[in-house]
Each structure stands twice: as C-alpha cells, then as structure tokens.
Design a protein around this motif. Structure first.
Motif, short mmCIF file in Angstrom:
data_model
loop_
_atom_site.label_atom_id
_atom_site.label_comp_id
_atom_site.label_asym_id
_atom_site.label_seq_id
_atom_site.Cartn_x
_atom_site.Cartn_y
_atom_site.Cartn_z
N LYS A 294 -11.66 -29.57 7.21
CA LYS A 294 -11.23 -29.68 8.61
C LYS A 294 -12.42 -29.52 9.57
N PHE B 241 -11.92 -33.82 5.74
CA PHE B 241 -10.48 -33.57 5.71
C PHE B 241 -10.15 -32.30 4.92
N PHE C 50 -8.32 -33.90 16.10
CA PHE C 50 -8.92 -34.39 14.85
C PHE C 50 -8.48 -35.83 14.59
N LYS D 6 -14.69 -31.44 12.19
CA LYS D 6 -14.79 -32.65 13.01
C LYS D 6 -16.20 -33.23 12.97
N TYR E 221 -2.96 -31.47 15.28
CA TYR E 221 -3.98 -32.31 14.67
C TYR E 221 -4.42 -33.43 15.63
#
Length: 648
Positions: free
Chosen positions: A155, A152, A202, A157, A199
């Motif tokens: 960022k 997080f 994600f 994945k 987002y």
C-alpha cells in the motif's frame, strides 16, 4: 512451556533464511544450462554493430527477410555487453543477481505473515522454480512482475510512480511485458467492485499510473505490433495454433501432462489454491490475479513460476483470516503454537540438510565454481569443462576447421550454437525462436526430422540443401539420420555430439571433405584408456549411447555392441544400454542372452515397458505362450499386438 519454546523459535528466523538464500545463491550460480543465451549474445552484438534493431530476420536462410518483432532486443544488448566485459562468469552472476533480488522481494511479501509459514512457502516456491534457473529473459519478466505487485501488497503510493518506468524497460526485454498492465487493470476492476472510499486516493493514482504504463508500452521499435501482440498470443492459443509447439517443445507443455516434475507443480498449485476460496472479507484483486495467473501458468510449464508471486500475494492477504478461523473453530492458541513447533522442526531439518549441500557443493560440482566458465564457448581448463550435452565442442570445431556447403539443414536445438559461432558467415535452417518460425514451418521441420521422405525432398528442393548438421543435444537421434543414410548421403562427421551428412555434389565442390568421409558400415568404436580417462574426465555417456544406437538402427550390430559394452564398463547401471544389447541378441536369435539382458534392464528400471515387451516376445519365440500371456496380463498388454510388433 509451549509459549517459551514458541518465543525461542523466533531467534532462528534470520539464520534459517540466511541458509535458504545461500541455497538460492548456490543454485542460481549453477551452470547456465540451455543454449538460447548464445543466440541472444549474437543478436545483441548485431544490434550494437549495426546500430539498429532488425525488422527482418538475418540469422536464418529459411526465413530470410521475414518480419521479426524482436521484443527482447534490450535484453540481448545487455547480456552481450556483460559477456563482452566479464565473459561467461559475468552472465552467471547476472542471472544469479536477478533471481536473488526477485526472491528477496518475494520473501519480503511472504514475511507479512508468520515467518514459520513464510519460510515453508518460500522453500517450496524455490523448489518449484529451480527448473527455470537458466539464463533467459523470462527472469526479468519474473522480477518486473513482482515489482508491479509491491505497491499493492505494501500500500505504497510512491511505488506506483515507478511502474511506467519499469514498463519501458520491460516492453523492450521480453514478450511477457503485458503482465504489467494486466496487474493494474485487474486492480482497477476489483477496486470498482469493492467500491471502498478509503481507497479513493490510491485508486486515482493507480488509474493515472495505468494510463502512463500503457503509453510506456509504445516506447519500443514496434509500437503497433506491440499493442497487437498480446491479442495475437491469446488468439493463437484459443485457436490451437500453438499446439505443435506444446507437443514438441518440452518447456511449452502443460504441467498437467505426464512429466517427472509435475507432481511438485500440481502439489504446489493445489496447496496455494486452497487460500483462493476463503471468502471471509475477500480481496477481489488477489483472487482475480490468482485466477488469471493460474490459467497462464497451467498453459505451459515455462510459465509456472509466474504463478508463484500471485500465489504468495494471495496467501499473505488471506493468512490473518485463516489463523483467526483456526483459533476459533479448530484449535486453541496452544494448538497453533504446537503446529508452529512442528513446522520449525521441519525448517531445522531442511536448514541442516541445505547447509550440508552448500558445504559439499564444490566437491560435487553443483556450483559454477566447478564448471568451465569459458568452455561454453570452446576454451578453458578440463576440470572446468562444460558437458557436451550443453555444448557440442567437437562438432563446432569440425565445422570451423572444414569448408562446408553454405546452406545446410540443422536441428532445432543446434541453431543457437551455430549462430553464435558462425554468423554472419553461415546462416541456419532453424533455431530456438519457435514462435517466429510459426506453426506451419515448425510442423514441416518436424516432418523432416522424423524422416518423412516427401518433406525431406521438398526441403532439399526448396532450400537447395547440400548437407545436414544434426546435434544430439537433449534429443534422441532423429529418424532423419536413417533416411539420409538410405538415400545415399555421405557421412563426414560422426561424433558423440552430432553427425554431419553431405551430398555428392558437395564432395565434388569441396574435395577436401573426402578425407573426412566416415564409412558407417565399417565403423569401429574408439578405444578408451579407461583408467586414464575415467580419472581425468568421465566419457560422455549419452554420446556413447547415441553413437551405439545409430549404428544399431543402421543394422551394424557389431560396432553397436562394442559401444554399449564400453558404456557399461563406465556406467554399469545404464539400463538403456542393456536394452539395446537385449534387442541385438534377440535379432541374432540368441534368446537366452536377450532374456538375461532384458531382465538386467528391468533390474535398473522396473517400469521400462519396452524391456518387458522383449521378454514377452522371447517367450513367444520359444513357444512358451502361457508364460508370455501371464507376463502380458500383468502389464495389461495384448499378446497378439505384441506378437505383431517389430523390434526396431
């Protein structure tokens, strides 16, 4: 000029962090501290030898057969194998490795902001964490919690896909495994509030990962109880069922209660909390994470360092907006550079001081290199020894070399030692698994330890106790010792690390124990060769004090006085020894010496209120009521109340 200095500062980034991490390595490699790891080693050995994780307790005769959900079984197997292959040194290096990786990842998160501020943040995070640099399964939870934040913060994945696999390990190594799913649930909840389309991808991957992470929590020997466990903990906390632990186990007390480290905890908490209330383009995920971990950490001191990753993650998300606000509303760019220069001066000073500590560590015995790596289990050269406060070597040797009754009481902090050294031949009354024993039994144990005669008689009857093994680790000698002596139990061992009592039936069954009888009434302190022994090893101060204290409490003043005199020859600033001597002289009505000794106590500890009460009582005994009242008024104490208090 400011701009040139500002650019020059950045050349010192990596040297400063190198010194900081060297400092981390030094303290992470410090002796193991605490003795819970001894229990974990033995439990890991049991699991490997039997080929199964026990569903019921096997280590305690007071709880034998009780259901035991061992959430740390994999950690126990791991440290047993490390100990088996590499000894105590391997365990120390294992602990150091976990902490180094954890703080390396935290530094990577912190470096998303200006390195000057990141250094400042990591330095104080280390300071707050040092108290927890013991060998505990908590460290793996600390590391796993940070790993759960990484996808997080950066960022990424792909990092999300690792989380279910980490969770499988986490759920089998420590009870704080629920923090992993908590991070994911908080993210999903905050993402729904934020409702930002960019987002979506994600978010969808995070939803799938959350599902598999929760499923991963079931891959353990206790899948059903594992799901219930977090709810049980919350219920116990809200229902006050953990109160007895918070009151009696230091690491479980809240950072909000009076304690010497609290000022640092609270300062860190206040400073980092400032960033939570900057609402320019708020990131709800970090705010909710910060809020939950703040509540979690303020519940217990042992949880506080779990607050650190949440705080650092929050700060890196808010720093850009704070800097922009500062430049727009508070100062110019030059003003910001000036602050960086001031902080760099602080960093330079810290780095130089830290480098000096690292260089001098081998001389001052701060690193594991200057401690016995083997003496934790009773062997090793003297200059590498472990303090008796950590490992009661003589007490353990006595038990090993003498036949004692099977079921004997032991105090809380001694349990792990006894399990490590004597299981399966001996089981314990209690050990460090407070949560397993439960609040009712722990309260019963506290009643026994405090000398409650009713609780003692119940324990003797219920568990057929024939003896008592009481260690002095981290504790003052409990009232139980004095109750046992008054009830006629016989002392067979009286050392600087503990005391052992048995009843008459044990002496009849094991007649060789009569040779070990210690007549406390006629006890004479050991003679020290001060020149030789101070050169080779410093006698154990706490042990000398506690032996003297026990004799004093039993009203054997002459040997108690000798112990305190010997202690002061070695440690002239040991204020509690002066205090005991002051009380002895007071009870002997030698008020002049009692007064001088109480004053001496206060010269080394001006805030020691008990010594001040002795002085007030001396004034009262001498009829100097005016002086007594003046002294009592300074302390905001009631003179009548002090007059009625007995000197114990």
């Amino acid at each position: 000029m400011f701009e040139k200095v500002n650019k020059a500062i950045d050349f010192f980034r990596w040297p400063a962090f190198f010194i900081l991490f060297s400092y981390l390595v030094l303290f992470a490699s410090f002796n193991l501290h605490g003795l819970d790891y001894l229990f974990h080693i033995k439990s890991g050995e049991y699991i490997l030898e039997t080929g199964q994780v026990p569903r019921e307790d096997v280590f305690s005769f007071s709880q034998e057969g009780k259901e035991w959900d061992n959430h740390e079984w994999l950690y126990q197997v791991l440290i047993y194998k490390i100990y088996q292959q590499f000894g105590i040194e391997g365990l120390i290096l294992f602990k150091a490795l976990i902490l180094i990786i954890a703080f390396f990842l935290l530094t990577a998160i912190a470096l998303k902001i200006d390195w000057i501020f990141a250094f400042f943040l990591i330095f104080f995070s280390l300071k707050v964490s040092f108290a927890r640099f013991t060998l505990r399964p908590d460290h793996l939870s600390f590391l796993f919690f940070i790993l759960f934040l990484m996808p997080f913060v950066f960022k990424k994945k792909k990092l999300l896909y690792s989380l279910p696999f980490i969770q499988v390990i986490w759920v089998n190594t420590h009870g704080f495994f629920f923090l992993g799913p908590l991070v994911l649930v908080l993210y999903l909840f905050s993402a729904r509030i934020r409702n930002k389309k960019n987002y979506d991808q994600f978010y969808k991957k995070a939803k799938a990962v959350t599902f598999f992470t929760i499923i991963a929590c079931l891959i353990n020997p206790y899948p059903i109880t594992t799901l219930i466990y977090p709810l049980k903990i919350i219920k116990d906390i809200l229902g006050g069922r953990q109160t007895v632990f918070y009151q009696n186990i230091q690491e479980l007390r809240s950072p909000l209660v009076p304690f010497s480290l609290n000022s640092l905890y609270i300062k860190y908490f206040i400073f980092t909390s400032f960033f939570a209330f900057i609402f320019t383009r708020p990131n709800f995920f970090y705010f909710f994470l910060w809020a939950v971990m703040a509540l979690f950490s303020l519940n217990s001191m042992r949880n506080f360092y779990f607050y650190i990753p949440a705080a650092i993650a929050l700060i890196q998300s808010r720093f850009f907006y704070i800097r922009r606000y500062f430049l727009r509303e508070v100062a110019t760019a030059k003003g910001f550079i000036f602050i960086r220069i001031l902080l760099f001066i602080f960093i330079a000073q810290v780095s130089l001081n830290t480098a000096g500590q690292i260089i001098n560590a081998p001389k001052t015995k701060y690193s594991y290199l200057d401690f016995s790596l083997e003496n934790s289990v009773g062997t090793g050269p003297k200059f590498f020894r472990q303090r008796e406060t950590e490992y009661p070597k003589k007490l353990i040797n006595f038990i090993e070399n003498n036949q004692l009754p099977a079921d004997m009481y032991n105090n809380f902090n001694l349990g792990s030692n006894l399990i490590f050294n004597f299981y399966p031949e001996r089981q314990v009354f209690i050990d460090g698994r407070a949560e397993f024993y439960g609040q009712d039994f722990f309260r019963f144990y506290n009643d026994i330890n405090s000398g409650n005669k009713v609780a003692l008689d119940q324990a003797v009857e219920r568990y057929k106790l024939k003896g008592f093994i009481i260690g002095y680790q981290r504790d003052n000698p409990p009232e139980l010792i004095f109750t046992l002596y008054k009830k006629g139990y016989r002392c067979i061992y009286f050392g600087m690390d503990g005391i052992i009592f048995v009843d008459d039936s044990a002496l009849e069954k094991y007649p060789d124990l009569r040779k070990q009888l210690v007549e406390l009434k006629n006890y004479q302190p050991e003679e020290f060769d001060f020149i030789k022994e101070i050169k080779l090893y410093t006698p154990y101060a706490e042990g000398l004090y506690k032996k003297g204290y026990i004799l004093y409490r039993l009203n054997f003043y002459e040997p108690a006085e000798k112990y305190m005199d010997n202690l002061l020859k070695i440690y002239p600033k040991y204020y509690r020894a002066y205090y005991i001597l002051a009380k002895i002289n007071y009870k002997n009505k030698d008020y002049k010496n009692a007064y001088l000794l109480a004053r001496q106590t206060l010269s080394f500890n001006p805030n020691f209120k008990k010594a001040k009460k002795i002085i007030i009582k001396i004034y009262l005994e001498l009829g100097q009521v005016k002086e007594a009242k003046e002294f009592a008024d300074e302390l905001d104490l009631s003179i009548e109340k002090i007059r009625q208090e007995k000197v114990r």
